[in-house]
Design a protein around this motif. Structure first.
Motif, mmCIF file in Angstrom:
data_model
loop_
_atom_site.group_PDB
_atom_site.id
_atom_site.type_symbol
_atom_site.label_atom_id
_atom_site.label_comp_id
_atom_site.label_asym_id
_atom_site.label_seq_id
_atom_site.Cartn_x
_atom_site.Cartn_y
_atom_site.Cartn_z
ATOM 1 N N ASP A 281 79.974 -93.693 82.211
ATOM 2 C CA ASP A 281 79.607 -95.107 82.245
ATOM 3 C C ASP A 281 79.969 -95.784 80.927
ATOM 4 O O ASP A 281 80.040 -95.151 79.867
ATOM 5 C CB ASP A 281 78.109 -95.257 82.491
ATOM 6 C CG ASP A 281 77.693 -94.812 83.884
ATOM 7 O OD1 ASP A 281 78.528 -94.896 84.804
ATOM 8 O OD2 ASP A 281 76.538 -94.374 84.049
ATOM 9 N N LEU A 282 80.212 -97.080 81.000
ATOM 10 C CA LEU A 282 80.457 -97.896 79.813
ATOM 11 C C LEU A 282 79.533 -99.093 79.886
ATOM 12 O O LEU A 282 79.622 -99.909 80.812
ATOM 13 C CB LEU A 282 81.919 -98.341 79.754
ATOM 14 C CG LEU A 282 82.320 -99.202 78.549
ATOM 15 C CD1 LEU A 282 82.102 -98.448 77.243
ATOM 16 C CD2 LEU A 282 83.767 -99.660 78.673
ATOM 17 N N ASP A 283 78.620 -99.182 78.925
ATOM 18 C CA ASP A 283 77.641 -100.267 78.900
ATOM 19 C C ASP A 283 78.299 -101.513 78.317
ATOM 20 O O ASP A 283 78.327 -101.714 77.109
ATOM 21 C CB ASP A 283 76.425 -99.848 78.060
ATOM 22 C CG ASP A 283 75.303 -100.884 78.114
ATOM 23 O OD1 ASP A 283 75.388 -101.797 78.965
ATOM 24 O OD2 ASP A 283 74.368 -100.796 77.298
ATOM 25 N N LYS B 256 87.046 -103.407 69.478
ATOM 26 C CA LYS B 256 85.810 -102.991 70.130
ATOM 27 C C LYS B 256 85.491 -103.920 71.298
ATOM 28 O O LYS B 256 85.195 -105.103 71.084
ATOM 29 C CB LYS B 256 84.650 -103.002 69.141
ATOM 30 C CG LYS B 256 83.300 -102.628 69.761
ATOM 31 C CD LYS B 256 82.166 -102.781 68.768
ATOM 32 C CE LYS B 256 80.814 -102.482 69.418
ATOM 33 N NZ LYS B 256 79.692 -102.672 68.456
ATOM 34 N N PRO B 257 85.521 -103.430 72.532
ATOM 35 C CA PRO B 257 85.225 -104.285 73.683
ATOM 36 C C PRO B 257 83.801 -104.842 73.614
ATOM 37 O O PRO B 257 82.858 -104.118 73.295
ATOM 38 C CB PRO B 257 85.390 -103.351 74.878
ATOM 39 C CG PRO B 257 86.290 -102.255 74.389
ATOM 40 C CD PRO B 257 85.928 -102.074 72.948
ATOM 41 N N LEU B 258 83.662 -106.113 73.935
ATOM 42 C CA LEU B 258 82.352 -106.763 73.929
ATOM 43 C C LEU B 258 81.928 -107.246 75.314
ATOM 44 O O LEU B 258 80.760 -107.176 75.663
ATOM 45 C CB LEU B 258 82.365 -107.961 72.974
ATOM 46 C CG LEU B 258 82.577 -107.686 71.493
ATOM 47 C CD1 LEU B 258 82.576 -109.006 70.728
ATOM 48 C CD2 LEU B 258 81.515 -106.752 70.943
ATOM 49 N N GLU B 259 82.891 -107.742 76.094
ATOM 50 C CA GLU B 259 82.536 -108.353 77.376
ATOM 51 C C GLU B 259 83.764 -108.460 78.268
ATOM 52 O O GLU B 259 84.878 -108.727 77.798
ATOM 53 C CB GLU B 259 81.971 -109.763 77.132
ATOM 54 C CG GLU B 259 81.620 -110.531 78.388
ATOM 55 C CD GLU B 259 81.266 -111.985 78.104
ATOM 56 O OE1 GLU B 259 80.989 -112.719 79.079
ATOM 57 O OE2 GLU B 259 81.292 -112.388 76.921
ATOM 58 N N GLN C 148 93.375 -107.090 85.635
ATOM 59 C CA GLN C 148 92.698 -105.845 85.972
ATOM 60 C C GLN C 148 92.316 -105.138 84.682
ATOM 61 O O GLN C 148 92.946 -105.340 83.637
ATOM 62 C CB GLN C 148 93.598 -104.919 86.804
ATOM 63 C CG GLN C 148 93.691 -105.240 88.267
ATOM 64 C CD GLN C 148 94.399 -104.131 89.046
ATOM 65 O OE1 GLN C 148 95.175 -103.359 88.491
ATOM 66 N NE2 GLN C 148 94.118 -104.042 90.324
ATOM 67 N N LEU C 149 91.277 -104.283 84.781
ATOM 68 C CA LEU C 149 90.830 -103.528 83.616
ATOM 69 C C LEU C 149 90.414 -102.131 84.045
ATOM 70 O O LEU C 149 89.750 -101.956 85.072
ATOM 71 C CB LEU C 149 89.644 -104.232 82.940
ATOM 72 C CG LEU C 149 89.062 -103.539 81.691
ATOM 73 C CD1 LEU C 149 90.073 -103.562 80.549
ATOM 74 C CD2 LEU C 149 87.769 -104.212 81.260
ATOM 75 N N TYR C 150 90.818 -101.137 83.257
ATOM 76 C CA TYR C 150 90.445 -99.744 83.498
ATOM 77 C C TYR C 150 89.708 -99.216 82.278
ATOM 78 O O TYR C 150 90.014 -99.617 81.142
ATOM 79 C CB TYR C 150 91.694 -98.886 83.735
ATOM 80 C CG TYR C 150 92.475 -99.262 84.968
ATOM 81 C CD1 TYR C 150 92.375 -98.526 86.141
ATOM 82 C CD2 TYR C 150 93.324 -100.372 84.971
ATOM 83 C CE1 TYR C 150 93.094 -98.873 87.277
ATOM 84 C CE2 TYR C 150 94.044 -100.730 86.098
ATOM 85 C CZ TYR C 150 93.922 -99.977 87.241
ATOM 86 O OH TYR C 150 94.638 -100.326 88.358
ATOM 87 N N ARG C 151 88.775 -98.334 82.501
ATOM 88 C CA ARG C 151 88.078 -97.689 81.384
ATOM 89 C C ARG C 151 88.363 -96.187 81.432
ATOM 90 O O ARG C 151 88.228 -95.548 82.474
ATOM 91 C CB ARG C 151 86.578 -97.951 81.431
ATOM 92 C CG ARG C 151 85.853 -97.325 82.609
ATOM 93 C CD ARG C 151 84.373 -97.710 82.638
ATOM 94 N NE ARG C 151 83.659 -97.017 83.699
ATOM 95 C CZ ARG C 151 83.646 -97.404 84.976
ATOM 96 N NH1 ARG C 151 84.324 -98.472 85.338
ATOM 97 N NH2 ARG C 151 82.972 -96.707 85.877
ATOM 98 N N ALA C 152 88.795 -95.669 80.308
ATOM 99 C CA ALA C 152 89.050 -94.232 80.178
ATOM 100 C C ALA C 152 88.264 -93.744 78.972
ATOM 101 O O ALA C 152 88.812 -93.413 77.922
ATOM 102 C CB ALA C 152 90.538 -93.959 80.007
ATOM 103 N N VAL C 153 86.938 -93.727 79.140
ATOM 104 C CA VAL C 153 86.042 -93.403 78.025
ATOM 105 C C VAL C 153 85.410 -92.031 78.201
ATOM 106 O O VAL C 153 84.414 -91.705 77.555
ATOM 107 C CB VAL C 153 84.946 -94.485 77.872
ATOM 108 C CG1 VAL C 153 85.573 -95.809 77.461
ATOM 109 C CG2 VAL C 153 84.146 -94.655 79.170
ATOM 110 N N GLY C 154 85.997 -91.221 79.069
ATOM 111 C CA GLY C 154 85.506 -89.868 79.250
ATOM 112 C C GLY C 154 85.114 -89.575 80.688
ATOM 113 O O GLY C 154 84.843 -90.479 81.483
#
Length: 457
Positions: free
Chosen positions: A108-110, A276-279, A317-323
């Motif tokens: 998850d990414l908060d 650093k992503p904020l929103e 579009q946005l992807y998260r690859a944070v683990g």
């Protein structure tokens, strides 16, 4: 002489390495190993987590194949732990079990807006383009500018697939449905965002170099990201891998595409460090429109602090690859915070007392979390196997430890399991599909078709 009947749940590298190490370990007892896998085919993330254009990394399949093809390990594919076979079943038929189920879902990414339409986990995207049988066949690519949050190998792999021209993947095992979507992709710009600087990235030189080799894709880096502090300079001077990464990035600073000055390619892959992503911002329909981020700077100790400078990158579009993150298993303790089975060097611990649970072990990412490369799994498995061997006095005492009892159980439940011969049939079928199009293989995607081919039905 005592004979150890061992079940291993998960037929990726972690499980196969554990089986191989145990069989090679000096011991005072015989061993019989059954390897259970929920998918019809073995190899786990090597088959379903490594990008199709990574033939060098996929070469590890050869070593895994060699272990299984020796014939001293039984393979039961298409068997779901907790449904087709339970913990009570394992205790009835085995002396111990090793769980090596890995970590397959996105962490998850908060972040405000991260669940917006058009925002995805990279693990889901990877499963799609690798032809995982349990994910939808379709994927929506309808944006020119796409973002990727993360500075690890998965982030670069997924960004590379997004930026790469579909025809350049035709030499790989990419499934036809994936090629069809990528062929019509409108993507022109892929933006990769990392909180830290170029000297603190988590990807390896191999992944970095590969994005610089893409056909008709410019890599864009920005001079403002290379104002190194003493800690970064020290990392470059003392760490060979960081030095190579810096050398590659510095070379790209000299290209016409640097600083978005304008290269000649039709697509661009932008590397944004100190971001650093904020929103995640959205339109009235709840769809991604941009990523808001803060410029960061080094804190001098390997971390970052915010500068207060806020920027916004328009995205469709946005992807998260944070683990990756592990999933709980029925009847087995689970650490919800870290996504692992609680353990001491592979010996699973009870949730309420932290006492060692007799007969239950873990290895791989479900043991230590999704860190390290495939090769690290060997030493991890050795630690777990060492405890298993030394714990002989606390093994389970199964009522029916015969090999025939397990197959009878699965047959009685109507489980359509696949075995090693079945994998050989599926493997040969995929290779034949590839030969028809002058490719190494074409992966079969639907689960029912994989089962039918494996079972020669």
């Amino acid at each position: 002489m005592t004979k150890l009947r061992l079940a291993i749940v998960g037929a990726g590298p972690a499980g196969i390495y554990a089986a191989d190490i145990l069989l090679r370990t000096e011991r005072a007892f015989d061993v019989s190993i059954d390897l259970f896998e929920r998918l019809p085919a073995p190899y786990g993330l090597v088959r379903y987590g490594v990008a199709p254009d990574h033939p060098r990394i996929k070469g590890v399949v050869g070593a895994l194949r060699g272990v299984l093809d020796r014939g001293d390990i039984r393979v039961f594919g298409n068997v779901e732990y907790g449904t087709d076979i339970t913990l009570d079943d394992l205790k009835r038929h085995y002396h111990a079990v090793i769980f090596s189920t890995g970590a397959i879902r996105d962490a998850d990414l908060d972040l405000p807006g991260i669940t917006a339409e058009g925002s995805y986990g990279a693990a889901d995207f990877v499963s799609w383009y690798d032809g995982h049988p349990d994910v939808p066949r379709t994927w929506t690519l309808d944006a020119q500018h796409v973002g990727m949050i993360g500075n690890g190998n998965v982030a670069l792999d997924a960004a590379r697939i997004l930026a790469k021209h579909a025809d350049d993947l035709l030499t790989t095992e990419i499934p036809a449905n994936v090629y069809d979507v990528l062929k019509t992709s409108p993507v022109t710009d892929v933006h990769v965002f990392g909180r830290r600087g170029p000297a603190q990235v988590k990807f390896t030189p191999l992944e970095l170099r590969e994005i610089g080799e893409l056909n008709d894709v410019d890599v864009v880096v920005y001079d403002e990201d290379f104002d190194y502090d003493e800690a970064s300079r020290e990392a470059i001077a003392t760490n060979k891998q960081v030095k190579v990464i810096d050398r590659v990035l510095q070379k790209w600073r000299e290209l016409p595409s640097a600083n978005n000055a304008g290269g000649s390619a039709s697509r661009r892959l932008h590397l944004h460090f100190w971001a650093k992503p904020l929103e995640v911002r959205t339109d009235d329909a709840g769809r991604v429109t941009s990523l808001v981020y803060e410029r960061t700077t080094s804190d001098g100790a390997g971390g970052v602090i915010g500068t207060g400078e806020i920027r916004e990158q328009p995205l469709g579009q946005l992807y998260r690859a944070v683990g990756y993150f592990g999933s709980p298993l029925p009847g087995i303790p689970f650490d919800e915070r870290h996504g692992v089975i609680p353990n001491h060097e592979g010996q699973v611990l009870a949730e309420d007392s932290n006492d060692i649970l007799p007969g239950v072990y873990a290895t791989g990412w479900i043991k230590r979390g999704p860190v390290g490369l495939i090769g690290h799994t060997k030493s991890d498995a050795s630690e777990t196997v060492s405890h298993l061997v030394n714990d002989q006095g606390s093994w389970w005492q199964p009522e029916e430890p015969t090999e025939e009892a397990v197959t009878a159980l699965l047959e009685s439940r109507g489980v359509k399991w696949t075995d090693l011969d079945g994998w050989h049939r599926l493997d040969a079928h995929e290779v034949a599909l590839g030969e028809a199009e002058q490719r190494e293989r074409i992966k079969v995607v639907p689960r029912d078709e994989m089962i039918r081919i494996s079972r020669a039905e």
